[in-house]
Structure formats: C-alpha cells, structure tokens
Design an enzyme around this catalytic site. Structure first.
Site, PDB file in Angstrom:
ATOM      1  N   TRP A 118      36.792  44.388  43.758  1.00 23.83           N
ATOM      2  CA  TRP A 118      36.234  44.414  42.405  1.00 23.83           C
ATOM      3  C   TRP A 118      36.746  43.261  41.561  1.00 23.83           C
ATOM      4  O   TRP A 118      35.994  42.660  40.784  1.00 23.83           O
ATOM      5  CB  TRP A 118      36.517  45.759  41.748  1.00 23.83           C
ATOM      6  CG  TRP A 118      35.754  46.857  42.420  1.00 23.83           C
ATOM      7  CD1 TRP A 118      36.268  47.891  43.144  1.00 23.83           C
ATOM      8  CD2 TRP A 118      34.319  46.990  42.488  1.00 23.83           C
ATOM      9  NE1 TRP A 118      35.250  48.667  43.652  1.00 23.83           N
ATOM     10  CE2 TRP A 118      34.056  48.138  43.265  1.00 23.83           C
ATOM     11  CE3 TRP A 118      33.259  46.255  41.976  1.00 23.83           C
ATOM     12  CZ2 TRP A 118      32.750  48.568  43.531  1.00 23.83           C
ATOM     13  CZ3 TRP A 118      31.956  46.672  42.243  1.00 23.83           C
ATOM     14  CH2 TRP A 118      31.719  47.828  43.003  1.00 23.83           C
ATOM     15  N   ASP A 148      40.031  45.535  33.770  1.00 24.12           N
ATOM     16  CA  ASP A 148      38.976  46.427  34.258  1.00 24.12           C
ATOM     17  C   ASP A 148      39.645  47.733  34.679  1.00 24.12           C
ATOM     18  O   ASP A 148      40.174  47.859  35.771  1.00 24.12           O
ATOM     19  CB  ASP A 148      38.254  45.782  35.444  1.00 24.12           C
ATOM     20  CG  ASP A 148      37.228  46.723  36.079  1.00 24.12           C
ATOM     21  OD1 ASP A 148      37.047  47.855  35.586  1.00 24.12           O
ATOM     22  OD2 ASP A 148      36.620  46.323  37.096  1.00 24.12           O
ATOM     23  N   LYS A 153      34.216  57.760  36.802  1.00 29.56           N
ATOM     24  CA  LYS A 153      35.381  58.163  37.584  1.00 29.56           C
ATOM     25  C   LYS A 153      36.260  59.142  36.808  1.00 29.56           C
ATOM     26  O   LYS A 153      36.518  60.241  37.267  1.00 29.56           O
ATOM     27  CB  LYS A 153      36.164  56.925  38.029  1.00 29.56           C
ATOM     28  CG  LYS A 153      35.296  55.966  38.860  1.00 29.56           C
ATOM     29  CD  LYS A 153      36.028  54.717  39.263  1.00 29.56           C
ATOM     30  CE  LYS A 153      35.086  53.702  39.905  1.00 29.56           C
ATOM     31  NZ  LYS A 153      34.606  54.087  41.222  1.00 29.56           N
TER      32      LYS A 153
END
Length: 362
Positions: free
Chosen positions: A102, A173, A197
């Site tokens: 990511w 992030d 999440k």
C-alpha cells in the site's frame, strides 16, 4: 450472536450491535418514515448524523480544533492522489517510506505529480522483515512532506514509533490502524483512512488535516480533489455517501460506549499477543516472518511450515465458521485480521482451531 467469525482484511467485520441498530432503523430512521438512505444530505436530519459523527471522532482521537475533519467519498486510495495534488504546492518533491504494497502504491501515484524520494524500505535479516531505524533513512530536508503507512495489511508490518520530521508535514495512511490505539494527532499534518476496517463500511474515507495545509492545490485539479474546497464546504460540496457516513457514526458511538480507544487498544494488544505467542511457541508448524518489534496488531499473516497443508487449513477453518483467513493473493499463506470489532473470544476460537489442526496434521 452470529455464528461466523470474519477475519477479513476489509471490508471487515462490523460490530453486531451496530448491525442490529442499522437493521432496526432501516425502514424508519427516528420516526421520519424513511430510511437514512432516502434522507436529503442537506436536510436537518442528516445534519444531526454528520455533526455527531464528527464530534464523536474528535472526542475519541482528541482532535484539536485547528484540524479539519473531512468525510469524503471513495476509498483511501483516492488520497494517494489528493495528498500530492494538495501538498506539492511550491515544492515538487516528497519523501515516502516503502514498507509494503500500500505504501508503494501511494508512492507510485504521487510520482504522477512530482518527484518521489523513497527514503527507506523494509529490510530483511535472519529471515525476518523489519522497518529500518530513522537514522538509516535518506530524507530530503526540502521535502514537501513525509508519507508513511503505519500498518501494512498485507505484510503485517506496523510502526510502533512515529517518524520525526521537524517542520516537514507527516502524512499517514491509517486505513488499517486508525482507532486501534491512542495517538497524538498533533504529530501529524494529515491522517487519512478508509472506513472499511475499523470505522464502518466501504465507500467513505476520513481525512484529518491541519488547517495550515489547506491551500490551493495544483492547477487543473478536479474540484472534488481539493482539500480547500472540501473543508470550505464541510464535506458537502457534492452528495456524500450518506449511508456509509451513517454506519461510521454508529461505529464511533459504539466505540464510545465500550470505553473509547483505550479500551480497544488494550484488547487489541491482548488479541495480538495471544495469537503471536501461539505461533511462536509452535514454530515447527506455524511461522510468522516479521520481526517481533515490527509486527502488526491488526493483521497477523502466517504460513504453515508444510505449505501443502495450507488449503486443508483454510477449508477446515471455513467449515469451522472461521472465514476469510486466506492470505492476500500476492503473498499467499494465512492472514487473520483482528480489527476492533473482532472480539477477544474470536481470537481464542481461532487458536483453539489451530491447536486442533496441528494435533491432526502435525
């Protein structure tokens, strides 16, 4: 109580209490005779949801008043572009820390708008992956910002410390780690996170941004990609994903009732300690390849020493109502994501299954 324990990395398990409330309010939200999905986003009813969810998030994270809180459409991946578009203003280079898939995707997207310096990457020693100390990084003192991903969901690598950047804005992030433990928002210029999440369902992402970073973006920027426009309109420049925002609000309220971030941080650490302890104690059968001080408390990837048993393990787990344990398609193996909504008893159940599987096949 639902029979299935969902260990998905995202969209992830939601609290049953929240799902039951959403179910009860589906056809008639607070006596309006309408579903929340049908209510106008600029009406008084939805304004209540928007203001309360922001208030709850500010309370849970102790967000100072000089930070804007934005609820934006799309996933966190949109921020891979929005961050450089809005911060490459006068400066054309940024530092990125590459600790997994990511963070690499974020860096690759930023290269479309300016120069990207990969200041550090995950290293491997004695068969274990780890994050190199900041003293070994190659930072640019003129960088527009430093971007990092505190928790990598695929690799199961997590920062348990905060990079020091001085006057350079720190951008994080936090999609897979937000609200999992206490942080000081003041250490960051921007925090962004997809909701699917720890906060709610897919379709919305949250941006927490210091007011000093809300400036004009690069010329030619699409209107919706301007933090300045979004902040001026309090996330209502266009129709936001109202149902996703509503679910996020329910989850935030649920977290407050449970005891806030402190409660979840303590539980999350216990869950992770139990699972890693079992894996390490039985490393003749199960193995994790991340150094102990860099292990994620949210995403626990592991492999079976006998890889030929992996499919049997996953099939048996599904039959035992332990779902979505298959590792990411790029890494394989097994991965247990144990976000806030996963109860400690769920991790206990997984360990009991792992014990029984080892007894049969070990």
């Amino acid at each position: 109580m639902r029979k299935v324990l969902n260990f998905s990395a995202g969209p992830a398990m939601l609290p049953e209490e929240v799902l039951l409330q959403a179910q009860a309010e589906m056809l008639d939200w607070h006596g309006t005779g309408m579903s929340i999905m049908e209510l106008g986003h600029r009406g008084a009813e939805f304004k209540v949801i928007a203001e309360q969810s922001e208030s709850d998030l500010r309370e849970l994270m102790d967000i100072p008043n000089n930070y804007h809180v934005l609820f934006l459409s799309g996933g966190a991946t949109t921020q891979f572009a929005m961050v450089p578009i809005n911060l490459f203003n006068g400066k054309k280079s940024a530092d990125y820390i590459d600790t997994g898939i990511w963070s690499k995707k974020a860096a690759d997207e930023a290269k479309r708008y300016g120069n990207v310096n990969i200041a550090a990457q995950t290293q491997k020693a004695d068969g274990l992956f780890y994050i190199p100390p900041q003293a070994e990084w190659s930072l640019n003192p003129e960088a527009a910002y430093l971007h990092f991903t505190p928790n990598e969901t695929i690799e199961g690598i997590e920062f348990h410390w905060i990079p020091k950047t001085g006057q350079i804005p720190l951008v994080a992030d936090m999609t897979s780690s937000i609200l999992s433990k206490s942080i000081d928002v003041r250490d960051y210029g921007i925090i962004y996170a997809g909701a699917q999440k720890n906060i709610g369902q897919a379709g919305i992402n949250i941006v927490i941004i210091h007011e000093d970073l809300v400036k004009d973006p690069l010329p030619g920027t699409p209107t919706l990609y301007s933090y300045k426009i979004q902040a001026e309109h309090k996330s209502f420049y266009n129709t936001p994903p109202t149902y996703s925002w509503y679910i996020a609000g329910l989850v935030l309220a649920w977290m407050k009732r449970k005891g806030g971030v402190k409660y979840f941080a303590e539980m999350n650490q216990r869950k992770a300690n139990k699972l890693y302890s079992y894996i390490d104690t039985h490393n003749d059968f199960y193995v994790n390849n991340v150094r102990a001080d860099c292990r994620s408390i949210m995403n626990v990837p592991f492999n079976l020493v006998n890889v030929d048993l992996t499919e049997k393990f996953l099939e048996a787990a599904t039959k035992a109502n332990l779902t979505n344990l298959r590792g990411h398609r790029l890494s394989g193996g097994v991965r247990a994501s144990i976000y806030n909504a996963m109860p400690e008893s769920g991790v206990d159940t997984l360990i009991e299954f792992m014990q029984e599987f080892k007894r049969v096949y070990g």
